[in-house]
Design a protein around this motif. Structure first.
Motif, mmCIF file in Angstrom:
data_model
loop_
_atom_site.group_PDB
_atom_site.id
_atom_site.type_symbol
_atom_site.label_atom_id
_atom_site.label_comp_id
_atom_site.label_asym_id
_atom_site.label_seq_id
_atom_site.Cartn_x
_atom_site.Cartn_y
_atom_site.Cartn_z
ATOM 1 N N VAL B 34 0.872 -1.174 0.000
ATOM 2 C CA VAL B 34 0.000 0.000 0.000
ATOM 3 C C VAL B 34 0.911 1.226 0.000
ATOM 4 O O VAL B 34 1.731 1.387 0.908
ATOM 5 N N VAL B 40 -6.672 1.153 -0.116
ATOM 6 C CA VAL B 40 -6.813 -0.184 -0.675
ATOM 7 C C VAL B 40 -7.930 -0.907 0.058
ATOM 8 O O VAL B 40 -7.939 -0.961 1.284
ATOM 9 N N ARG B 215 -7.256 1.022 -5.082
ATOM 10 C CA ARG B 215 -7.068 -0.348 -5.540
ATOM 11 C C ARG B 215 -7.960 -1.277 -4.743
ATOM 12 O O ARG B 215 -8.300 -0.988 -3.608
ATOM 13 N N GLU B 227 -6.254 -8.472 -8.111
ATOM 14 C CA GLU B 227 -6.054 -7.144 -7.572
ATOM 15 C C GLU B 227 -5.831 -6.150 -8.695
ATOM 16 O O GLU B 227 -5.380 -6.516 -9.785
#
Lengths: 317, 250
Positions: B34, B40, B215, B227
Motif C-alpha cells: 500500500v 486499498v 485499488r 487485484e
C-alpha cells in the motif's frame, strides 16, 4: 389479654400473633430480680408436666435468646471492644484478600503454565480447606513452629489466615470477571499501542472488577463472619472480638442472649455492607447500562453480507 | 530498519504472509503493498481470510510466516517493539471495541496519555480537537453504551486518529451497523481518504470501494485472487470466483 392482641388485625400484621404477649411476659420476668437461670429450667420442666401451655414454652424460648438484661450486660463490651476488633480483623483480611486475589487472578490468567500452576495450586488448597483448619494451622501451627510473625498477638494470625482464604476466593472471582470482559477490549487496547499490562490495568481489569462487585460482597461478608474463628487462638481482654465476648458471657450465664446480641452486631456490619456495594454497583453502571455495549457482536457472515448488500444502493447513490 | 524485500515507497508491505490455526491454513502466502495516501480495499467472501489478514497486519494475531513491514518497521522481526509500531497504526474494528467504562472523551484520551505520555490537559486538547473534527463534540461526556452504532464507530475512528497514525486499518467498519447509520461512517472514511490518509479497508461496501479506493484486492481461499484499480476490478472481473462473488454482493 392474649386473645385481645391476636384479635387486633393491625397487630397481627406487624408482629407474629403470639409473640407480643409473650414478649410482655418476658419483660415481666425481668422484674423478678432473684430469678436465675438454672432454677428456671427446673420450673420449666414442672410446668411442662403439669400445665403444658404454649405460652410457657414461648416464654422459655424468649428468655433463653432475648433476655434483655443479659443483652444489656453484653452490649457495652460488644459495641466497643468487640465491634472494633471484629471490624479490624475483617477489614485487614478483606484488604489482604483483595490485593492477594488480584495478584493471583493475573497469575491465573497468564499464558504460561509455570506461572498459572502455582497460583492454581494455592487457590485449590485454600478454597478446599475448612476455614477452621487454616486458622488453626496459621494461628497455632506457625507460632509453635517458631514462626512468630505477629509475636503473641492472635489478631495478626487471624488476619493472615482469613486473608489467605479470602485471597483464594477473590482470585477466582476476579479471574471470572476479567475473563468475562470481551476479548475485543484487550485487542483494542493493544491496537492503540498500549502494552499488555497497561491494557490490563487501564481497560480490562476495571471492567472485570465492575462485573464482579456483587460477588465480592459475598466474599466480604464471609470474611466478616470468619473473623469469629480467632476465638480458637485465645484472646486477652482488649483483643476480644464479638463472638469471643458473647461466648464468654454465654458460658458464664448459661444464657444465649449475649450471642444474639453479637449476632445483631454482625448483621449491623454485614447487611449495610451488602447495600453499600449494591449502591456502588448501581452508581458505576448509571452512566452506561451494560446492554448493547460494544463487544456483543451479532453473528458475522450471511447477516453481515446481507446488510452490506442492503446499503450498497445507499452508498452508491 | 527497512528490509531488502520492502518496496521503498510502500507504507504497508506484506510479503508471503501465512497464518495457520492448527492444521487449517487461513492465509496461504499473501503479498501486496500500500503506497502512501493510497486507499486499498480488501474484499472477499466470508472465510476467505480477509479478517485474519487484518489481524495479522498489526500483529494482533501473530502470523505463522512471511513479513509485514509498516512505515519501514518490520513487525514480524522478533526484536521490534510491536507496541511502538502499533502506536503508529490506527485500527478500527467491526464491533468498535470502545471502552465501555470510560466516557467518549476518555476513550479518545487514553492512548495519547498512556502511550504518548501526554499530560492530561494536552491529551484532552488533542481528543477534543479530534472529536470536533468528526462532529462528535457534543458526545464527549457520554458513555459508549448510550451512543448509536454509527456514533460509536465514529468515536472509534476518532480514538484511532488521536494517535496521529501514519496508516489506518479498518476491519469491516460498517458491517455491524444498522443500514441507516452506515452513511455517516463512510463519509468520515471518505473525508479521511481525501485528506491523504493511507488506508487498508476490509469491507463489504462495494460502493465505497468503487468510489474511494484506489485499488481493490480480492481474497479467495487465503490468497490474493485478483487485484487492480478499483473500478477495473469491480467492473471487469477476470476470475470466475470474483464474478460470482460480485454477483452475490451487488
Amino acid at each position: 389479654m392474649r386473645t385481645r392482641w391476636i384479635s387486633k388485625p393491625a397487630d397481627r400484621d406487624r408482629f407474629g400473633a403470639a409473640q407480643l404477649p409473650a414478649w410482655r411476659n418476658c419483660r415481666g420476668l425481668l422484674r423478678e430480680p432473684g430469678r436465675t437461670v438454672l432454677p428456671k429450667a427446673e420450673v420449666r420442666d414442672e410446668r411442662r408436666s403439669s400445665v403444658p401451655t404454649i405460652g410457657a414454652a414461648v416464654d422459655d424460648f424468649l428468655h433463653t435468646f432475648f433476655d434483655w438484661r443479659q443483652i444489656g450486660n453484653a452490649l457495652p463490651s460488644l459495641l466497643t471492644e468487640g465491634m472494633r476488633n471484629t471490624l479490624l480483623i475483617a477489614f485487614l483480611a478483606i484488604l489482604f484478600g483483595l490485593v492477594g486475589g488480584m495478584l493471583l487472578a493475573v497469575l491465573l490468567l497468564s499464558r504460561y503454565r509455570f506461572v498459572r500452576l502455582p497460583a492454581r495450586a494455592y487457590v485449590d488448597v485454600f478454597r478446599g480447606l475448612p476455614a477452621i483448619v487454616t486458622v488453626s494451622l496459621v494461628g497455632i501451627g506457625l507460632p509453635a513452629a517458631g514462626l512468630r510473625l505477629f509475636g503473641r498477638a492472635p489478631l495478626g494470625y487471624a488476619v493472615l489466615a482469613i486473608g489467605l482464604i479470602s485471597a483464594a476466593y477473590c482470585a477466582e472471582i476476579f479471574r471470572s470477571g476479567i475473563q468475562a470482559v470481551p476479548p475485543g477490549q484487550l485487542q483494542a487496547g493493544r491496537a492503540l499501542g498500549m502494552s499488555y499490562l497497561q491494557t490490563m490495568r487501564l481497560v480490562v481489569v476495571p471492567q472485570g472488577v465492575r462485573n464482579v462487585l456483587p460477588a465480592l460482597t459475598g466474599q466480604f461478608i464471609v470474611d466478616v463472619k470468619e473473623s469469629a474463628l480467632v476465638y480458637l487462638l485465645g484472646l486477652a481482654v482488649g483483643q476480644r472480638e464479638l463472638y469471643f465476648i458473647a461466648q464468654e458471657q454465654q458460658a458464664a450465664s448459661y444464657n444465649s442472649s449475649p450471642l444474639v446480641a453479637a449476632g445483631m452486631c454482625y448483621l449491623v456490619i454485614t447487611i449495610p455492607l451488602t447495600y453499600l456495594v449494591n449502591w456502588m454497583d448501581r452508581r458505576l453502571r448509571q452512566d452506561g447500562p451494560r446492554r448493547g455495549r460494544p463487544g456483543s457482536p451479532p453473528p458475522p457472515g450471511p447477516v453481515a453480507t446481507l446488510r452490506a448488500t442492503d446499503n450498497v444502493a445507499g452508498a452508491q447513490r | 530498519m527497512s528490509s531488502a524485500i520492502t518496496d521503498a515507497d510502500a507504507l504497508i508491505s506484506v510479503r508471503d504472509l501465512r497464518k495457520s490455526y492448527g492444521h487449517t491454513e487461513v492465509l496461504r502466502g499473501v503479498s501486496f503493498d500500500v503506497a502512501p495516501s493510497e486507499v486499498v480495499c480488501v474484499i472477499g467472501a466470508s472465510g476467505s481470510g480477509k479478517s485474519t489478514l487484518f489481524r495479522c497486519v498489526n500483529l494482533l494475531d501473530p502470523p505463522t510466516g512471511g513479513s509485514v513491514v509498516v512505515a519501514g518497521v518490520n513487525l514480524t522481526d522478533p526484536n521490534v517493539d510491536v507496541d511502538a509500531a502499533r502506536a503508529r497504526i490506527g485500527t478500527v474494528f467491526q464491533h468498535f471495541n470502545l471502552f465501555p467504562h470510560l466516557s467518549v472523551l476518555d476513550n479518545v484520551m487514553l492512548a495519547p496519555r498512556h502511550v504518548r505520555k501526554m499530560t492530561k490537559d494536552a491529551a484532552a486538547e488533542v481528543a477534543h480537537a479530534q472529536l470536533d473534527k468528526l462532529g462528535l463534540s457534543e458526545l464527549a461526556h457520554r458513555r459508549p453504551a448510550n451512543l448509536s452504532g454509527g456514533q460509536q464507530q465514529r468515536v472509534a475512528i476518532a480514538r484511532a486518529l488521536a494517535m496521529r497514525p501514519e496508516v489506518m486499518l479498518f476491519d469491516e467498519p460498517t458491517s455491524a451497523l444498522d443500514p441507516e447509520l452506515v452513511k455517516g461512517v463512510l463519509e468520515v472514511m471518505r473525508d479521511l481518504a481525501l485528506a491523504g490518509m493511507t488506508m487498508l479497508v476490509v469491507t463489504h461496501e462495494m460502493g465505497f470501494a468503487r468510489e474511494v479506493a484506489n485499488r481493490v484486492i480480492f481474497m479467495d481461499g487465503g490468497v490474493v485472487a485478483e487485484e487492480g484499480p478499483a473500478r477495473h476490478v469491480l467492473e471487469f472481473p477476470k476470475s470466475p470466483r470474483l464474478r460470482e462473488f460480485l454477483s452475490q454482493v451487488l
